[in-house]
Design a protein around this motif. Structure first.
Motif, short mmCIF file in Angstrom:
data_model
loop_
_atom_site.label_atom_id
_atom_site.label_comp_id
_atom_site.label_asym_id
_atom_site.label_seq_id
_atom_site.Cartn_x
_atom_site.Cartn_y
_atom_site.Cartn_z
N GLU A 280 0.83 -1.20 0.00
CA GLU A 280 0.00 0.00 0.00
C GLU A 280 0.87 1.25 0.00
O GLU A 280 0.57 2.24 -0.69
CB GLU A 280 -0.90 -0.01 1.24
CG GLU A 280 -2.37 0.12 0.90
CD GLU A 280 -3.23 -0.36 2.05
OE1 GLU A 280 -3.32 0.38 3.06
OE2 GLU A 280 -3.80 -1.47 1.95
N ALA A 281 1.96 1.19 0.75
CA ALA A 281 2.83 2.35 0.85
C ALA A 281 3.60 2.57 -0.45
O ALA A 281 3.91 3.70 -0.82
CB ALA A 281 3.80 2.18 2.02
N ARG A 282 3.96 1.50 -1.14
CA ARG A 282 4.75 1.59 -2.37
C ARG A 282 4.20 0.64 -3.43
O ARG A 282 4.78 -0.42 -3.67
CB ARG A 282 6.21 1.20 -2.09
CG ARG A 282 7.07 2.25 -1.47
CD ARG A 282 7.52 3.30 -2.50
NE ARG A 282 8.43 4.25 -1.90
CZ ARG A 282 8.03 5.24 -1.09
NH1 ARG A 282 6.76 5.38 -0.80
NH2 ARG A 282 8.91 6.09 -0.60
N PRO A 283 3.08 1.03 -4.07
CA PRO A 283 2.46 0.14 -5.05
C PRO A 283 3.44 -0.24 -6.18
O PRO A 283 3.32 -1.32 -6.75
CB PRO A 283 1.29 0.96 -5.59
CG PRO A 283 1.04 2.02 -4.58
CD PRO A 283 2.35 2.30 -3.93
N GLN A 284 4.40 0.65 -6.46
CA GLN A 284 5.32 0.36 -7.56
C GLN A 284 6.28 -0.79 -7.24
O GLN A 284 7.02 -1.25 -8.09
CB GLN A 284 6.10 1.63 -7.96
CG GLN A 284 7.04 2.17 -6.89
CD GLN A 284 6.36 3.19 -6.00
OE1 GLN A 284 5.17 3.09 -5.69
NE2 GLN A 284 7.10 4.20 -5.56
N TRP A 285 6.27 -1.25 -5.98
CA TRP A 285 7.13 -2.38 -5.61
C TRP A 285 6.48 -3.74 -5.90
O TRP A 285 7.03 -4.78 -5.57
CB TRP A 285 7.51 -2.31 -4.12
CG TRP A 285 8.53 -1.27 -3.81
CD1 TRP A 285 9.18 -0.47 -4.71
CD2 TRP A 285 9.03 -0.92 -2.51
NE1 TRP A 285 10.05 0.37 -4.06
CE2 TRP A 285 9.98 0.12 -2.71
CE3 TRP A 285 8.77 -1.37 -1.22
CZ2 TRP A 285 10.66 0.71 -1.65
CZ3 TRP A 285 9.45 -0.78 -0.17
CH2 TRP A 285 10.39 0.25 -0.38
N ALA A 286 5.30 -3.71 -6.47
CA ALA A 286 4.54 -4.95 -6.64
C ALA A 286 5.37 -6.10 -7.24
O ALA A 286 5.22 -7.25 -6.84
CB ALA A 286 3.30 -4.70 -7.49
N ASP A 310 19.46 -14.50 -7.37
CA ASP A 310 19.71 -13.70 -8.57
C ASP A 310 19.75 -12.21 -8.25
O ASP A 310 20.19 -11.42 -9.08
CB ASP A 310 18.60 -13.92 -9.62
CG ASP A 310 18.46 -15.37 -9.99
OD1 ASP A 310 19.41 -16.12 -9.70
OD2 ASP A 310 17.41 -15.75 -10.55
N GLY A 311 19.25 -11.84 -7.09
CA GLY A 311 19.20 -10.42 -6.75
C GLY A 311 18.13 -9.67 -7.50
O GLY A 311 18.22 -8.48 -7.71
N THR A 312 17.05 -10.37 -7.91
CA THR A 312 16.00 -9.69 -8.67
C THR A 312 14.79 -9.34 -7.80
O THR A 312 13.73 -9.07 -8.32
CB THR A 312 15.50 -10.57 -9.83
OG1 THR A 312 15.08 -11.82 -9.30
CG2 THR A 312 16.59 -10.79 -10.85
N VAL A 313 14.97 -9.38 -6.49
CA VAL A 313 13.88 -9.03 -5.61
C VAL A 313 14.40 -8.00 -4.60
O VAL A 313 15.56 -8.06 -4.19
CB VAL A 313 13.29 -10.30 -4.94
CG1 VAL A 313 14.31 -10.96 -4.06
CG2 VAL A 313 12.03 -9.99 -4.18
N LYS A 314 13.57 -7.04 -4.30
CA LYS A 314 14.03 -5.95 -3.44
C LYS A 314 13.84 -6.26 -1.97
O LYS A 314 14.71 -5.99 -1.15
CB LYS A 314 13.25 -4.67 -3.78
CG LYS A 314 13.73 -3.46 -3.02
CD LYS A 314 13.30 -2.17 -3.69
CE LYS A 314 13.99 -0.97 -3.08
NZ LYS A 314 15.44 -0.99 -3.28
N CYS A 315 12.70 -6.87 -1.68
CA CYS A 315 12.42 -7.16 -0.27
C CYS A 315 11.58 -8.43 -0.18
O CYS A 315 10.62 -8.60 -0.92
CB CYS A 315 11.68 -5.98 0.36
SG CYS A 315 11.14 -6.31 2.04
N VAL A 316 11.96 -9.31 0.74
CA VAL A 316 11.15 -10.49 0.99
C VAL A 316 10.63 -10.40 2.42
O VAL A 316 11.40 -10.25 3.37
CB VAL A 316 11.95 -11.80 0.82
CG1 VAL A 316 11.06 -13.00 1.06
CG2 VAL A 316 12.57 -11.88 -0.56
N VAL A 317 9.32 -10.43 2.55
CA VAL A 317 8.71 -10.45 3.88
C VAL A 317 8.60 -11.92 4.26
O VAL A 317 8.02 -12.71 3.51
CB VAL A 317 7.32 -9.79 3.86
CG1 VAL A 317 6.76 -9.69 5.26
CG2 VAL A 317 7.39 -8.41 3.22
#
Lengths: 821, 220
Positions: A280-286, A310-317
């Motif tokens: 919700e805070a950063r929809p562009q991170w979808a 691969d480093g293709t993900v910014k954040c994993v919850v």
């Protein structure tokens, strides 16, 4: 056996290869690595202790490669707790073989290995196999395989601290005892991160090899930087869930500049909540935001793990499902949401970042209530001092012994007396009595008390006295049911096209009507129908109302004794007026001052008991600081003991610090009265009477029945005849309880459930320790900062006419006004 | 005991999990699954004996107390046709000798459709699905609906009780749905399947030795 191969001469040529390899990589052998290599060459066994990312693998691997690199056949077995780790491990071990110029292979042998590869491994064995405890057991069900394993030179158990303390650890112990019996010259090595009882870990892993087995320590130079995201306003009244997502801005700011972040939460539900908030805070991170928890389908999880590599993900919850794992080298930072509950866990999570030697691990901690600030501060000090939790080993799980005996009966058979001696070399069964042994043996041969088990047959004894299992169908069933990991009865979530999404607990889905929405795996789904254990869902047509977040049972672990002790010391320092420079303690000081003003900040040698009245009734708050499970069990015990004197309706609400007892009318007790209530005498008896242990044991029986081979797991492509053999564990429990109540598995089930649901051993220790603590009784005019979270927990979980949130808000306001005066 | 009236015929629902037609002196039960534990043992699963004897004991008590002339089993008398069941068959026939006046009617179910009835239980009357026993149509598999009253088994119906979102207690039940009365399983080692109740359905459970109707207040 050819002894010369066991003690290879360290010819000049081989260390030269080693030196060359290390220098091309720019590495220098560390002291503990050299120590391990020398010990291996001398034929010793041992446990290597070093923090992650410090060359532990090489310490254990180079020895066997140098010693046996020029031999034929399977030489080393590398046991890893996670089959997801197997592929990475194969790669790094193969790298070592290549680097040392040994032209042999390392291969994986796990549940994922195809049958053609397994067959090839039999005829053309690699130098080493990377496997899991389950796959090792499975290999031991095959006589040919067992013969191959008897020629092993070494077994290395990776991440032994992860296995120790679970039934999988016991399974490993039993398999190692088997391999040691087959091959008296076998060397056992283990790798462990820091835990509180390393020497137990060494002794238990090495079994019969323990007396002259070594303990090798790597120097722990890992630097960990821990920072707490400080809330701007610490409300005077801490309540779980009150802070937390309020700090979403700060979290987003932290994630923004970092390449990769792991955001750890404590429960699967929290994972879903945080995922939603971030989106919700950063929809562009979808596209670069992912989620990882144990209820998400495996394929999905593996995809996320690959993206991390691969480093293709910014954040994993994520939850503890990512505690262990693959070398996620690109992980730049770790965020911990809420209490880490344990020092080892925080250390491990922090270590997921800055994974390479020499790098700094960074962890940012985010409190979800104000008191967690104390925990973070305490955890930092305990981490720096490496005061880490111990792992309590599992003792005498007879279900597993039965499984193992059938395994060995399949893989070549055994003689009873020899097997008993072998089993007793393990820590788990060192104290196995003759009666327990006879019972277990009977369980797999004639069933039990003779009249109760007509026509039963499984393992038979041949004329030479060897126990064997020859029935092909039973053998197949057994191979399918090996292992100790039993998932809860879960409802599988699927799309209409059959794609699996993961699983949720049955009671959660039972509470949702078809047509309603809920959130799972970060997306909103509409429930279409539930049939048996399959729930079909679809993407909702229009924007429907916010979904419910599934909550999963048993996903909260209690505060560890070590962290609780560290918190206790922090409080003592505050009480004694000693300076504490940590920013967390300074932030939380106003709350503790209110606590001191209205009541007392308890010291570790005191047991604070607060008593107060509200218009709802009377409340007692005890603060043993013993973790949620033990505090809850204490409350239940007190309620039971109080109820023996007079009938009493009492509600018990625990958290990690204390427990609330709430009733319309609570009896007034003095120090002596409390002493009697908290006595460790008759503990087991009273606990069993207070919790309906039979019912709990019945629920838990599923796991034991599976492990002991009483339930056939639905193997893929299983023949339809299996259908008539399906049943529920609850029904099995009833049948045993009625017709063979002396069955030892029933007692085991009760024992295990007490241990898991109320941390029974810790409960008993706590009660004994409480005897030494001074009881301080204080009547407080209102709820204190320590009491308020307990009160709030109860209110928010009880359903009344008024919205719990309103009740909470009103009480919070009253208390804060009082505190400001 | 609860009385159910269908036109001029009466059926009693018994707390033991059986139905009783007092006019004809017929006792209806279903899904005994005799020999189930033996089938498990044969397959190498360590299950104790005793459930079969308990079923027969309960039947003795019930049939004796009511003075039943006929016992009608709506299928799944036996759990499977397998060598392990033969001992069960012998035990059952011994029991039948001590209850020589009791006539047996059986509608074979899915579990025991391959049983050689003439050989295993000589002189038991074997009906096929939908045949009449007095005013009652009998079947093992319950149809979607029935015009005449039909008594069935097969489903092991049960319902769950308890506070929302928590583990619930599960109880076997009688389930009347569109003219089809489905009896709970009589066997002791049978388990149950939760029913999906629709408006108009009626459900009874045994509570403290009596049969009580469960009102349709909870949502389906």
């Amino acid at each position: 056996m050819d002894q010369s191969t066991l003690l290879p001469s360290m010819s000049d040529k081989v260390p030269a290869a080693l030196r060359r390899w290390f220098s091309t990589r720019g590495w220098k052998p560390l002291a503990f690595q050299r120590e391990a290599w020398t010990a291996y060459a001398a034929g010793k066994s041992g446990l290597i202790h070093a923090p992650t990312g410090l060359g532990k693998t090489l310490a254990a691997w180079v020895g066997p490669v140098l010693a046996h690199g020029d031999e034929e056949g399977l030489r080393v077995l590398w046991v890893t707790p996670l089959r997801a780790l197997a592929a990475d491990t194969v790669r790094s071990l193969q790298d070592g073989l290549d680097g040392l110029g040994v032209r042999r292979k390392v291969e994986a042998r796990t549940g994922d290995t195809s049958s053609s590869v397994r067959a090839r491994q039999k005829t053309k064995p690699p130098f080493a196999l990377v496997t899991t405890p389950e796959s090792l057991s499975l290999m031991l069900t095959n006589a040919e395989r067992t013969a191959q394993l008897s020629c092993l030179r070494a077994v290395v158990v990776d991440e032994w601290h992860e296995l120790l303390g679970s039934k999988r650890g016991v399974q490993t112990e039993l398999c190692l005892a088997r391999l040691c019996a087959l091959n008296p010259a076998l060397r056992i090595w283990g790798l462990s991160a820091t835990i509180g009882n390393l020497d137990d870990a060494r002794r238990i892993l090495l079994g019969s090899r323990a007396p002259d087995g070594l303990m090798i320590h790597g120097k722990d130079t890992k630097r960990i930087e821990m920072e707490t995201l400080m809330p701007e306003n610490v409300e005077s009244f801490p309540w779980s869930g009150h802070l937390g997502t309020k700090l979403i801005r700060a979290v987003v700011d932290r994630i923004e500049p970092a390449r990769t972040t792991l955001l750890f939460t404590n429960t699967r539900s929290q994972t879903e909540i945080w995922f939603q908030e971030l989106l919700e805070a950063r929809p562009q991170w979808a596209d670069v935001l992912a989620m990882h928890h144990s209820s998400i389908d495996r394929a999905e999880r593996e995809f996320t793990e690959q993206r991390l590599r691969d480093g293709t993900v910014k954040c994993v919850v994520c939850t503890s499902s990512l505690d262990l794992g693959v070398d996620f080298s690109p992980v730049e930072q770790v965020i911990q949401v809420g209490s880490p509950k344990g020092i080892a866990r925080l250390l491990q999570r922090a270590g997921r970042s800055g994974h390479r030697p020499g790098e700094v691990s960074r962890v940012f901690c985010l409190p979800t209530n104000a008191l967690e600030l104390i925990e973070f501060s305490a955890a930092r000090e305990a981490m720096a001092a490496r005061r880490i939790e111990s792992r309590r080993p599992v003792v005498k799980p007879l279900d597993l012994l039965a499984q193992h005996l059938v395994t060995v009966a399949l893989g070549g058979g055994f003689r009873a007396d020899e097997m008993l001696a072998e089993v007793r070399t393990t820590n788990a069964f060192a104290a196995l009595t003759d009666d327990e042994w006879r019972w277990t043996l009977t369980f797999i041969t004639t069933g039990g008390a003779l009249h109760a088990y007509p026509q039963y047959r499984k393992v038979t004894v041949d004329e030479e006295g060897i126990h064997r299992l020859t029935d092909k169908v039973m053998a197949r069933h057994h191979r399918f049911s090996i292992g100790t990991i039993v998932a809860d009865a879960a409802v599988s979530l699927r799309l209409k096209n059959g794609r699996r999404l993961g699983s949720v607990e049955e009671w959660f889905i039972a509470g949702i009507r078809p047509g309603r929405c809920f959130i799972f795996g970060g997306r909103t789904w509409e429930l279409v129908r539930v049939h048996g254990l399959v729930a079909t869902v679809q993407v909702p047509d229009k924007k429907k109302a916010r979904g419910e977040i599934p909550s999963w049972q048993g996903s909260k672990s209690p505060l560890s004794s070590e962290l609780a002790a560290a918190v206790g010391e922090k409080l003592q320092r505050f009480r004694d007026g000693a300076r504490d420079a940590s920013p967390e303690m300074q932030k939380v000081a106003p709350i503790l001052s209110t606590q001191a003003k209205w009541s007392l900040v308890p010291r570790p040698d005191e047991l604070l008991i607060e008593r107060t009245s509200t218009r709802d009734g009377q409340h007692c708050y005890l603060y043993p600081f013993a973790g949620r499970l033990v505090n809850g069990a204490l409350g239940t015990l007190i309620a039971y003991r109080l109820g023996k004197g007079q009938p009493l309706t009492l509600r018990v609400t625990p958290n990690d610090y204390g427990v609330e007892l709430f009733s319309r009318e609570l009896p007034l007790l003095d120090e002596r009265g409390w002493g009697i209530l908290l006595s460790p005498d008759n503990l087991l008896e009273d606990i069993l009477a207070s919790v309906n242990a039979a019912e709990l044991g019945r629920h838990h029986f599923r796991e034991i029945a599976r492990v002991a081979g009483l339930i056939l797991s639905g193997a893929p492509g299983s023949p339809p005849t299996l259908k008539s053999l399906q049943t529920s564990s609850g029904l099995l429990w009833d049948v045993f309880a009625r017709y063979d109540p002396g069955n030892l598995l029933l007692a085991q089930s009760q024992r295990e459930v007490l241990e898991r649901q109320m941390d029974y051993n810790r409960l008993s220790e706590t009660l004994h320790a409480l005897q030494q603590r001074r009881v301080v009784l204080i009547n407080t005019p209102r709820l204190t900062p320590l009491a308020f979270p307990l009160w709030a927990d109860r209110i928010s979980h009880s359903v009344g006419k008024e919205d719990p949130a309103d009740v909470l808000a009103r009480m919070l306001e009253e208390l804060e006004t009082a505190a400001a005066r | 005991m609860t009385e159910l009236r269908f036109h001029e015929h009466t059926l009693h629902l018994m707390p033991e999990g059986a139905a009783w037609d007092a006019a004809q002196r017929v006792l209806f039960v279903t899904d005994l699954h005799l020999g189930k534990a033996a089938v498990f043992r044969e397959a190498g699963l360590t299950l104790p004996d005793g459930a079969d004897a308990a079923i027969l004991q309960r039947l003795s008590v019930l049939a004796g107390r009511l003075g039943a002339c006929t016992l009608a089993v709506l299928g799944d008398v036996f759990h499977a046709r397998s060598p392990g069941t033969e001992r069960t068959v012998a035990a059952l026939n011994t029991w039948r000798q001590t209850h020589a006046g009791l006539r047996w009617i059986i509608v074979p179910g899915n579990h025991d459709r391959r049983v050689p009835w003439a050989q295993w239980l000589p002189d038991a009357e074997i009906l096929s699905e939908g045949e009449l026993c007095g005013p009652w149509q009998l079947a093992h598999h319950p149809p979607e609906q029935s015009d005449a009253v039909m008594l069935c088994g097969h489903l092991h119906p049960g319902i769950a009780f308890g506070p929302p979102r928590q583990r619930k207690a599960r109880l076997p039940c009688f389930w009347l749905r569109r003219g089809v009365l489905i009896l709970p399983a009589f066997g002791g080692f049978t388990g149950l399947r939760l029913i999906e109740r629709e408006p108009g359905d009626r459900v009874w459970v045994t509570v403290q030795d009596r049969v009580a109707e469960v009102p349709h207040t909870r949502r389906a």
